[in-house]
Design an enzyme around this catalytic site. Structure first.
Site, PDB file in Angstrom:
ATOM      1  N   ASN A 210      48.221  50.312  85.018  1.00  0.00           N
ATOM      2  CA  ASN A 210      48.582  50.881  83.715  1.00  0.00           C
ATOM      3  C   ASN A 210      48.158  52.352  83.666  1.00  0.00           C
ATOM      4  OD1 ASN A 210      45.756  51.028  82.636  1.00  0.00           O
ATOM      5  ND2 ASN A 210      45.910  48.814  82.979  1.00  0.00           N
ATOM      6  N   ASP A 279      45.984  42.034  82.318  1.00  0.00           N
ATOM      7  CA  ASP A 279      45.867  40.661  81.801  1.00  0.00           C
ATOM      8  C   ASP A 279      46.304  39.641  82.854  1.00  0.00           C
ATOM      9  OD1 ASP A 279      44.859  41.333  79.316  1.00  0.00           O
ATOM     10  OD2 ASP A 279      46.855  41.807  78.541  1.00  0.00           O
ATOM     11  N   LYS A 289      54.559  43.824 103.714  1.00  0.00           N
ATOM     12  CA  LYS A 289      55.349  44.532 102.705  1.00  0.00           C
ATOM     13  C   LYS A 289      56.626  43.731 102.374  1.00  0.00           C
ATOM     14  CE  LYS A 289      57.710  48.868 101.920  1.00  0.00           C
ATOM     15  NZ  LYS A 289      58.342  49.997 102.548  1.00  0.00           N
ATOM     16  N   PRO A 307      40.734  36.745  84.554  1.00  0.00           N
ATOM     17  CA  PRO A 307      39.629  36.364  83.660  1.00  0.00           C
ATOM     18  C   PRO A 307      39.474  37.406  82.565  1.00  0.00           C
ATOM     19  CG  PRO A 307      38.807  37.186  85.767  1.00  0.00           C
ATOM     20  CD  PRO A 307      40.290  37.056  85.910  1.00  0.00           C
ATOM     21  N   ASP A 308      39.123  36.978  81.355  1.00  0.00           N
ATOM     22  CA  ASP A 308      38.819  37.932  80.286  1.00  0.00           C
ATOM     23  C   ASP A 308      37.351  38.313  80.451  1.00  0.00           C
ATOM     24  OD1 ASP A 308      38.093  39.187  77.821  1.00  0.00           O
ATOM     25  OD2 ASP A 308      39.997  38.452  77.022  1.00  0.00           O
ATOM     26  N   ILE A 309      37.118  39.497  80.984  1.00  0.00           N
ATOM     27  CA  ILE A 309      35.768  39.920  81.365  1.00  0.00           C
ATOM     28  C   ILE A 309      34.848  39.944  80.158  1.00  0.00           C
ATOM     29  CG2 ILE A 309      34.398  41.784  82.389  1.00  0.00           C
ATOM     30  CD1 ILE A 309      36.992  42.661  83.866  1.00  0.00           C
ATOM     31  N   PHE A 326      37.093  47.268  73.295  1.00  0.00           N
ATOM     32  CA  PHE A 326      38.087  48.246  72.866  1.00  0.00           C
ATOM     33  C   PHE A 326      39.394  47.521  72.613  1.00  0.00           C
ATOM     34  CE2 PHE A 326      36.920  52.753  73.067  1.00  0.00           C
ATOM     35  CZ  PHE A 326      35.571  52.600  73.361  1.00  0.00           C
ATOM     36  N   LYS A 340      40.498  40.211  67.406  1.00  0.00           N
ATOM     37  CA  LYS A 340      39.877  40.241  68.741  1.00  0.00           C
ATOM     38  C   LYS A 340      38.349  40.171  68.651  1.00  0.00           C
ATOM     39  CE  LYS A 340      43.286  42.481  71.303  1.00  0.00           C
ATOM     40  NZ  LYS A 340      43.865  43.701  71.803  1.00  0.00           N
ATOM     41  N   LYS A 344      36.946  37.033  70.636  1.00  0.00           N
ATOM     42  CA  LYS A 344      36.167  37.284  71.854  1.00  0.00           C
ATOM     43  C   LYS A 344      34.669  37.278  71.587  1.00  0.00           C
ATOM     44  CE  LYS A 344      39.850  39.933  74.097  1.00  0.00           C
ATOM     45  NZ  LYS A 344      40.138  40.643  75.332  1.00  0.00           N
TER      46      LYS A 344
HETATM   47  O1  C5P Z   1      42.876  41.465  74.781  1.00  0.00           O
HETATM   48  P1  C5P Z   1      42.830  42.941  75.041  1.00  0.00           P
HETATM   49  O2  C5P Z   1      43.128  43.293  76.446  1.00  0.00           O
HETATM   50  O3  C5P Z   1      43.618  43.763  74.089  1.00  0.00           O
HETATM   51  O4  C5P Z   1      41.321  43.294  74.740  1.00  0.00           O
HETATM   52  C1  C5P Z   1      40.791  44.531  75.009  1.00  0.00           C
HETATM   53  C2  C5P Z   1      39.314  44.419  75.320  1.00  0.00           C
HETATM   54  O5  C5P Z   1      39.078  43.329  76.185  1.00  0.00           O
HETATM   55  C3  C5P Z   1      38.803  45.637  76.023  1.00  0.00           C
HETATM   56  O6  C5P Z   1      37.457  45.793  75.666  1.00  0.00           O
HETATM   57  C4  C5P Z   1      38.963  45.258  77.495  1.00  0.00           C
HETATM   58  O7  C5P Z   1      38.080  45.986  78.322  1.00  0.00           O
HETATM   59  C5  C5P Z   1      38.628  43.781  77.456  1.00  0.00           C
HETATM   60  N1  C5P Z   1      39.318  42.961  78.455  1.00  0.00           N
HETATM   61  C6  C5P Z   1      38.574  42.336  79.432  1.00  0.00           C
HETATM   62  N2  C5P Z   1      39.194  41.511  80.349  1.00  0.00           N
HETATM   63  C7  C5P Z   1      40.516  41.321  80.307  1.00  0.00           C
HETATM   64  C8  C5P Z   1      41.289  41.943  79.322  1.00  0.00           C
HETATM   65  C9  C5P Z   1      40.664  42.768  78.418  1.00  0.00           C
HETATM   66  O8  C5P Z   1      37.368  42.527  79.482  1.00  0.00           O
HETATM   67  N3  C5P Z   1      41.071  40.535  81.208  1.00  0.00           N
END
Ligand code: C5P
Length: 401
Positions: A210, A279, A289, A307-309, A326, A340, A344
């Site tokens: 991105n 995501d 390739k 994973p959602d860190i 953020f 969020k 979260k």
């Molecule tokens: O769900 P979204 O991506 O909009 O959420 C943004 C927040 O979640 C940011 O703080 C981003 O660093 C964190 N994030 C994360 N792991 C992911 C996706 C987003 O830690 N896979």
């Protein structure tokens, strides 16, 4: 008042007429309780004598890199370690250029190279030399690396010109020092920050990513260091210099970032998730390739959720840090951000509208709305540097709630 009591300042003088003001500067620093060790370049000694600087600082002046006696008493590495702050005043165009180039050809430049403490420069030169693109680029380089640039002021110059380039008055430099040493709401706190994009490999030469530049996260790291924190910065691929004093861990993919983030989050007081984490990632990474085919105009890449860190960190049962997220949104910013925050389990969320030109992604400026459980604060459009300072200061106040 002894506002600088016990603070150890290496005061480096380079060659410029403003050096004559440094006797007064030293006297004022010492009066406020600072211990001042003066380093002079050869050129500086043409403008004020080491004897004068020794008399006002109460300590021997260092001026030679290759003097065995001086090196034996307090060598350049020792001086670099001793300093809480290295202050270069006056900082000539030449001194600034040598510092930006990382040169170590005299005692002052080696001390700047060898210190892990903050370095502040007070530029002093002719207005045309200051305006020269080379000087401006050097100053920008140094500022990006985390050096403090104090001044210059505008006004009449020794050469008769009028313009920007005068060294700040000694009292103004003293005030900068006082502010630098007093305003440390993050003292004793440790912060881990994620920044930049992640890259999710498709095959050995392609990836999904991105537009995140990492500027916001790096500005947060800089602000946290400036405000006294111990900072670990986990960064995706960006082309930004590491702020002075920050420990940087480079990662590429979301999974790598996740592993490092959880590891460091458990050991830190605060976690700030500023990275634009992908995501999804391709379910499999092709070994070779991927070739274009004539069979179809379409190709499909199957993706799997990353994973959602931040959510993983916010749900830690033990060693959970104060967790700040953020939210980059293109519509309905407040509603999505607040959702969020709850989903979260964050302590705080910084929301920005990335659909507005000139703020957020890849830009120098940002405007942010910060939300927490029972409050909110708007941080209007400003440089990312300034906004970052406001966010870190706000976090510091919330930590004690
Ligand atoms: O769900 P979204 O991506 O909009 O959420 C943004 C927040 O979640 C940011 O703080 C981003 O660093 C964190 N994030 C994360 N792991 C992911 C996706 C987003 O830690 N896979």
């Amino acid at each position: 008042m002894q506002t600088l009591s016990g603070k150890k300042i290496v005061l480096g003088l380079s060659g410029g007429i403003a050096a004559y003001k440094c006797a007064d500067l030293t006297r004022r620093l010492v009066e406020r309780g600072a211990e001042v060790h003066v380093i002079m370049t050869e050129a500086a000694k043409e403008f004020i004598t080491p004897l004068t600087m020794q008399a006002v600082s109460g300590r021997p002046v260092s001026d030679s890199l290759l003097d065995p006696a001086a090196e034996a008493s307090m060598g350049h590495i020792e001086l670099a370690k001793w300093a809480d702050l290295v202050l270069v005043a006056p900082a000539s165009a030449d001194m600034i250029a040598r510092t930006a180039a990382g040169m170590g050809n005299d005692l002052l430049s080696t001390c700047i190279l060898a210190t892990s403490s903050p370095v502040a420069l007070s530029p002093a030169m002719n207005q045309q030399m200051y305006a020269n693109i080379a000087t401006q680029e050097n100053l920008q380089t140094l500022e990006n690396r985390g050096f403090f640039i104090w001044g210059p002021a505008s006004g009449e110059q020794a050469c008769g010109d009028i313009g920007l380039g005068r060294m700040l008055e000694p009292i103004q430099i003293v005030e900068h020092c006082e502010h630098f040493f007093s305003h440390k709401p993050m003292q004793g706190k440790s912060v881990v920050i994620t920044a930049g994009p992640t890259r999710e490999a498709i095959d050995p030469v392609r990836y999904i990513s991105n537009h995140s530049s990492g500027k916001m996260g790096f500005s947060l790291a800089q602000a946290a260091i400036n405000l006294g924190a111990n900072v670990t910065l986990i960064s995706g691929p960006v082309s930004l210099p590491t702020p002075l004093g920050v420990t940087r861990i480079d990662v590429t993919s979301a999974e790598q970032m996740c592993e490092q983030a959880i590891h460091f989050a458990k050991k830190n007081d605060i976690f700030i998730g500023c990275a634009a984490v992908a995501d999804y990632r391709p379910t499999t990474i092709a070994q070779q390739k991927i070739k274009k085919t004539d069979k179809s105009n379409e190709m499909t890449i199957t993706m799997v959720k990353n994973p959602d860190i931040i959510a993983s960190i916010a749900s830690l049962k033990t060693s959970r840090p104060f967790t700040v997220g953020f939210a980059a949104e293109t519509q309905d910013v407040e509603r999505y951000a607040k959702a969020k925050l709850i989903k979260k389990n964050l302590d705080m969320i910084c929301a920005n509208d990335v659909s507005i030109q000139g703020q957020g992604f890849n830009s120098e400026d940002n405007a942010i709305n910060v939300y927490w459980k029972d409050g909110q604060q708007a941080l209007p459009l400003n440089s990312k540097r300034k906004v970052a300072e406001q966010i870190i200061t706000l976090i510091a106040t919330k930590l004690d709630d």
